[in-house]
Every structure is written in C-alpha cells, then in structure tokens.
Scaffold this motif. Structure first.
Motif, PDB file in Angstrom:
ATOM      1  N   ILE A 184       0.696  -1.061  -0.045  1.00 55.38           N
ATOM      2  CA  ILE A 184       0.133   0.024   0.036  1.00 55.38           C
ATOM      3  C   ILE A 184       0.886   1.233   0.107  1.00 55.38           C
ATOM      4  O   ILE A 184       1.606   1.593   1.019  1.00 55.38           O
ATOM      5  CB  ILE A 184      -0.940   0.117   1.220  1.00 55.38           C
ATOM      6  CG1 ILE A 184      -1.661  -1.290   1.175  1.00 55.38           C
ATOM      7  CG2 ILE A 184      -1.703   1.137   1.226  1.00 55.38           C
ATOM      8  CD1 ILE A 184      -1.831  -1.641   2.729  1.00 55.38           C
ATOM      9  N   PRO A 185       0.759   2.007  -1.093  1.00 55.06           N
ATOM     10  CA  PRO A 185       1.696   3.273  -0.971  1.00 55.06           C
ATOM     11  C   PRO A 185       0.977   4.341  -0.065  1.00 55.06           C
ATOM     12  O   PRO A 185      -0.139   4.452  -0.227  1.00 55.06           O
ATOM     13  CB  PRO A 185       1.576   3.682  -2.695  1.00 55.06           C
ATOM     14  CG  PRO A 185       0.578   2.798  -3.091  1.00 55.06           C
ATOM     15  CD  PRO A 185       0.284   1.585  -2.395  1.00 55.06           C
TER      16      PRO A 185
ATOM     17  N   GLY B  42      -7.006   0.663  12.624  1.00 55.56           N
ATOM     18  CA  GLY B  42      -7.109   1.021  11.219  1.00 55.56           C
ATOM     19  C   GLY B  42      -6.440   2.196  10.899  1.00 55.56           C
ATOM     20  O   GLY B  42      -6.269   2.588   9.715  1.00 55.56           O
ATOM     21  N   ASN B  43      -5.669   2.734  12.023  1.00 57.55           N
ATOM     22  CA  ASN B  43      -4.603   3.963  11.366  1.00 57.55           C
ATOM     23  C   ASN B  43      -3.075   3.547  11.787  1.00 57.55           C
ATOM     24  O   ASN B  43      -2.929   2.540  12.658  1.00 57.55           O
ATOM     25  CB  ASN B  43      -5.146   4.880  12.352  1.00 57.55           C
ATOM     26  CG  ASN B  43      -6.333   5.915  12.061  1.00 57.55           C
ATOM     27  OD1 ASN B  43      -6.745   5.455  10.999  1.00 57.55           O
ATOM     28  ND2 ASN B  43      -6.883   6.486  12.798  1.00 57.55           N
ATOM     29  N   VAL B  44      -2.242   3.969  11.147  1.00 59.18           N
ATOM     30  CA  VAL B  44      -0.821   3.846  11.140  1.00 59.18           C
ATOM     31  C   VAL B  44      -0.189   5.380  11.375  1.00 59.18           C
ATOM     32  O   VAL B  44      -0.260   6.234  10.863  1.00 59.18           O
ATOM     33  CB  VAL B  44      -0.171   3.497   9.665  1.00 59.18           C
ATOM     34  CG1 VAL B  44       1.161   2.855   9.931  1.00 59.18           C
ATOM     35  CG2 VAL B  44      -1.085   2.331   9.135  1.00 59.18           C
ATOM     36  N   PHE B  45       0.313   5.161  12.744  1.00 57.18           N
ATOM     37  CA  PHE B  45       0.806   6.214  13.508  1.00 57.18           C
ATOM     38  C   PHE B  45       2.490   6.218  13.224  1.00 57.18           C
ATOM     39  O   PHE B  45       2.981   5.067  13.505  1.00 57.18           O
ATOM     40  CB  PHE B  45       0.804   6.453  15.025  1.00 57.18           C
ATOM     41  CG  PHE B  45      -0.832   6.783  15.090  1.00 57.18           C
ATOM     42  CD1 PHE B  45      -1.078   7.779  15.417  1.00 57.18           C
ATOM     43  CD2 PHE B  45      -1.625   5.587  15.102  1.00 57.18           C
ATOM     44  CE1 PHE B  45      -2.476   8.082  15.778  1.00 57.18           C
ATOM     45  CE2 PHE B  45      -2.824   5.872  15.567  1.00 57.18           C
ATOM     46  CZ  PHE B  45      -3.470   6.856  15.758  1.00 57.18           C
ATOM     47  N   LEU B  46       3.203   7.182  12.529  1.00 55.60           N
ATOM     48  CA  LEU B  46       4.651   6.975  12.185  1.00 55.60           C
ATOM     49  C   LEU B  46       5.135   8.265  12.853  1.00 55.60           C
ATOM     50  O   LEU B  46       4.874   9.351  12.685  1.00 55.60           O
ATOM     51  CB  LEU B  46       4.790   7.109  10.723  1.00 55.60           C
ATOM     52  CG  LEU B  46       4.192   5.953   9.772  1.00 55.60           C
ATOM     53  CD1 LEU B  46       4.012   6.482   8.474  1.00 55.60           C
ATOM     54  CD2 LEU B  46       4.714   4.526  10.196  1.00 55.60           C
ATOM     55  N   LEU B  47       6.638   7.877  13.636  1.00 58.31           N
ATOM     56  CA  LEU B  47       7.419   8.789  13.821  1.00 58.31           C
ATOM     57  C   LEU B  47       8.660   9.079  12.715  1.00 58.31           C
ATOM     58  O   LEU B  47       9.144   8.188  12.506  1.00 58.31           O
ATOM     59  CB  LEU B  47       7.898   8.572  15.340  1.00 58.31           C
ATOM     60  CG  LEU B  47       9.284   9.439  15.736  1.00 58.31           C
ATOM     61  CD1 LEU B  47       8.857  10.779  15.795  1.00 58.31           C
ATOM     62  CD2 LEU B  47       9.867   8.931  16.912  1.00 58.31           C
ATOM     63  N   ASP B  48       8.478  10.317  12.195  1.00 61.18           N
ATOM     64  CA  ASP B  48       9.052  10.717  11.151  1.00 61.18           C
ATOM     65  C   ASP B  48      10.156  11.826  11.586  1.00 61.18           C
ATOM     66  O   ASP B  48       9.776  12.592  12.317  1.00 61.18           O
ATOM     67  CB  ASP B  48       8.466  11.231   9.925  1.00 61.18           C
ATOM     68  CG  ASP B  48       9.336  11.534   8.829  1.00 61.18           C
ATOM     69  OD1 ASP B  48      10.311  10.658   8.542  1.00 61.18           O
ATOM     70  OD2 ASP B  48       9.213  12.257   7.936  1.00 61.18           O
TER      71      ASP B  48
ATOM     72  N   ASN C 195      -5.398   2.000   4.373  1.00 67.04           N
ATOM     73  CA  ASN C 195      -5.179   2.201   3.035  1.00 67.04           C
ATOM     74  C   ASN C 195      -4.179   3.250   2.452  1.00 67.04           C
ATOM     75  O   ASN C 195      -4.296   3.383   1.215  1.00 67.04           O
ATOM     76  CB  ASN C 195      -6.820   2.650   2.491  1.00 67.04           C
ATOM     77  CG  ASN C 195      -7.693   1.447   2.938  1.00 67.04           C
ATOM     78  OD1 ASN C 195      -7.365   0.391   2.688  1.00 67.04           O
ATOM     79  ND2 ASN C 195      -8.974   1.890   3.404  1.00 67.04           N
ATOM     80  N   GLY C 196      -3.290   3.785   3.179  1.00 65.97           N
ATOM     81  CA  GLY C 196      -2.492   4.802   2.702  1.00 65.97           C
ATOM     82  C   GLY C 196      -2.920   6.035   2.859  1.00 65.97           C
ATOM     83  O   GLY C 196      -2.168   7.038   2.395  1.00 65.97           O
ATOM     84  N   GLU C 197      -4.163   6.495   3.120  1.00 61.22           N
ATOM     85  CA  GLU C 197      -4.487   7.874   3.093  1.00 61.22           C
ATOM     86  C   GLU C 197      -4.000   8.748   4.380  1.00 61.22           C
ATOM     87  O   GLU C 197      -4.027   8.279   5.406  1.00 61.22           O
ATOM     88  CB  GLU C 197      -6.109   7.936   3.074  1.00 61.22           C
ATOM     89  CG  GLU C 197      -6.704   7.289   1.955  1.00 61.22           C
ATOM     90  CD  GLU C 197      -8.207   7.039   2.117  1.00 61.22           C
ATOM     91  OE1 GLU C 197      -8.655   7.156   3.259  1.00 61.22           O
ATOM     92  OE2 GLU C 197      -8.850   6.804   1.002  1.00 61.22           O
TER      93      GLU C 197
END
Length: 363
Positions: A50-51, A71-77, A90-92
C-alpha cells in the motif's frame, strides 16, 4: 546467643538475596542456520503493498517508529524535523499529531512516542516530558518524568509504562512507571558504567502481553521481564562469537559475522529482527520461541522486517527506492503478492512516498 542470632540473620538474608538472584533464568542461544533460506511463503500466506499518499504534509523521510491502532498507522518521522504522521491502513494521509514550536502542546524534538492499549491517546516523549494528545490530535496535558538521565525510549506496558535511559552515574537502564508516569521500579543494573545506546538500535524495548523484552547491545543478551510475576527476569544470550564489551565502545570495530541485534519485534511465538553484520550489512532473522531456533535469511529473497502488529496483520515499511530494487527478487512469488507489480508499475512522481506492507501470517 546474640552473636549466634546475628549470624543466623546474616545467613538468612544472604540466602534470600541468592534466591532473588537465581530468580533470573539464563538461557544460551546460538545462531543455528546462518545460510538457511527463509521465504515469505514460509511465514505468511498473503502480502499486500500500500503506497502512502503523496503530498506536502504527508511526505515521509526517515521513519523511526510505527504503531498501528484501530485501522490507523502512526509514524514517527525524524527528518527534516520530528513529526507524528497518521495514515489509514489504505495509505490515506489523515493528520499530524501536534506541531513544532514552544507553545502549549508544541514540541521542539521527539525522542519517542507510544499509545495506550485502547488506542485513544498518543504520548510523545520530548526532553523527559510526556505530551499527551487524543488520537484526533487534540492536546490533553503534559507531565515531567522525574528520572536521572536522558530518556530515549518509552512503551506502554502492563500497569503503566516502561522507559529506557541514557545516563551518567545512574546504574539502571529500565524504569517502570505507573499510569501517572511516576517511577515504580528500576531494573537491569549496569554496575554504574556509562552506556550509550548505539544510534542504529531502533526498538530496544518491545512489549508483548504482560512481558517486556529488552535487548542489551553490549552483551548480546535479551532480557524478558514479567510484569505480572513481580518483575521476574529471564535472559537469552545469543552466542555470536564476539560480543561488544561496554569499555570497548569508543574504538569498537565489528568483526564477527553476527555481532548484535540492531532491532527486533516480538509477535506471538516468534521474534523478527535484524542482525548487524560487519561484512554484509544488516541481515534479517527469525527466532522461533518454541524451539529456540534462530534462522538468518540469505539474500536470495527479501524478508520484510516487522515494525508493528494489529489484529491478525503484521506491518512493515519500505522506502520507494528499496521497493523498486526488490522487484526482481519478487518475480517468482506468483500469486503471493498479487498487487506488488500493480504498485510497482503505477505512475511515479518526483517525490514518491513510502510503501506500507501488510502481512497475513500463517496460523
């Protein structure tokens, strides 16, 4: 009579201390199959690629940590500046959590972040302070954590939180906190020596169920703390041949084939991770906790590093460039990655984002 009583008391105390020391179960592990191939189809029955959505606010540069909740992706950038970005599975792109700044609910740096088990609160670790938000990004409160040393990692665990410190003069690495971020217990003594965590150790603490897993880079040992059994400690030392010694850190040169574990993730009866190697870069491994067998993957097939788990799915993250490079290695996996080449062949923009890999493990 008084002397006899004192001697008996000393013997009882020593016996008690010995019993507590023996409470730490020690196990020796060896890397059994250094050349054995582990394939995707050995571990998973389906993979979906999933891009993440491209956009000015949603672009990712260097993902340090991933949490998947509801259903959510939490990312530390962490580059070019720290941020917590939220995407759907879903990548949104959905939102950022908090903002840079010096005002209420703002931060100048993020060492780490975690979430509570229900997934309705996000906690950012910033300079020994926790900033709390709801999962919609609304600021709730902040709390200072009163611990000597710089806190580098924090995770939710049974009964509260566990954090890892980089310190001077404090001979504890792990600190267990209650739900109000007050210290409950300190564990894993290092005999007062200064330890600096290597920068490429991504997740040295993992929580699975009631147990906390901690990996010590310097003695190639996993420690497992049972938070439900009076913090009982078990240890697993990996016999890599040449482990790094603490006092050799300043001019240490890696010489062993498998020097240390650079990161890892605990899932059910398996541990997935990466070995740091001197000659070949990082190599993925899988450790079966039932058989205590560690297998290191050869380069004949790509094996994703698990970064997060949610429900019945595991998640990994791929940079766009790495995704393209791996295309040839994936061609023989017919029907297994049914949308791999759909993603690979999609029109690419000047700035392409990361790829979320959703893996369905075999039961």
């Amino acid at each position: 009579m008084k002397t006899v009583f004192i001697c008996l008391l000393v013997i009882m105390l020593c016996a008690s201390c010995f019993h507590r020391t023996e409470n730490k179960n020690e196990n020796q592990l060896s890397v059994i199959s250094t050349d054995g191939q582990i394939t995707l189809s050995d571990l998973y029955h389906k993979a979906k690629f999933i891009p993440f959505e491209n956009g000015e606010k949603s672009m990712l540069s260097s993902v340090k940590k991933t949490i998947v909740k509801a259903g959510n992706v939490f990312l530390l950038d962490v580059e070019p500046y720290p941020s917590i970005k939220v995407f759907s599975t879903n990548g949104e792109y959905i939102r950022n959590i908090g903002d840079l700044g010096h005002g209420k609910g703002e931060y100048t740096d993020i060492e780490d972040f975690t979430m509570n088990f229900s997934g309705d609160s996000v906690f950012l670790l910033c300079n020994n302070r926790v900033l709390a938000y709801d999962n919609k990004g609304n600021f709730l409160f902040y709390k200072d954590i009163d611990i000597t040393g710089v806190i580098r990692r924090i995770e939710s665990c049974n009964g509260g939180y566990v954090c890892l410190t980089e310190y001077k003069g404090n001979d504890y690495l792990l600190h267990f906190l209650d739900y109000n971020f007050k210290t409950k217990k300190d564990l894993i003594s290092s005999d007062g020596r200064i330890i600096k965590e290597p920068s490429d150790v991504v997740n040295p603490i993992q929580v699975y169920g009631k147990k906390v897993w901690y990996y010590n880079w310097f003695n190639s040992t996993f420690y497992v703390i049972d938070t439900q059994d009076d913090y009982k400690i078990s240890s697993f030392k990996i016999n890599t041949g040449k482990a790094c010694e603490v006092d050799q850190f300043e001019d240490y040169v890696f010489t062993s084939d498998y020097d240390a574990v650079s990161n890892f993730f605990v899932v059910e009866n398996m541990i997935f991770g990466m070995f740091h190697t001197a000659q070949f870069g990082d190599k993925p491994f899988s450790w079966d906790l039932n058989s205590n067998e560690i297998k290191v993957n050869s380069y004949s097939e790509w094996l994703p590093y698990v970064r997060a788990v949610s429900s019945d799915s595991y998640y990994s993250i791929l940079e766009q460039d790495a995704f393209i490079r791996l295309s040839k290695q994936m061609e023989h996996l017919k029907n297994f990655n049914h949308n791999y080449f759909d993603v690979f062949s999609r029109p690419r923009t000047e700035k392409d984002n990361f790829i979320l890999v959703e893996l369905s493990p075999k039961k």
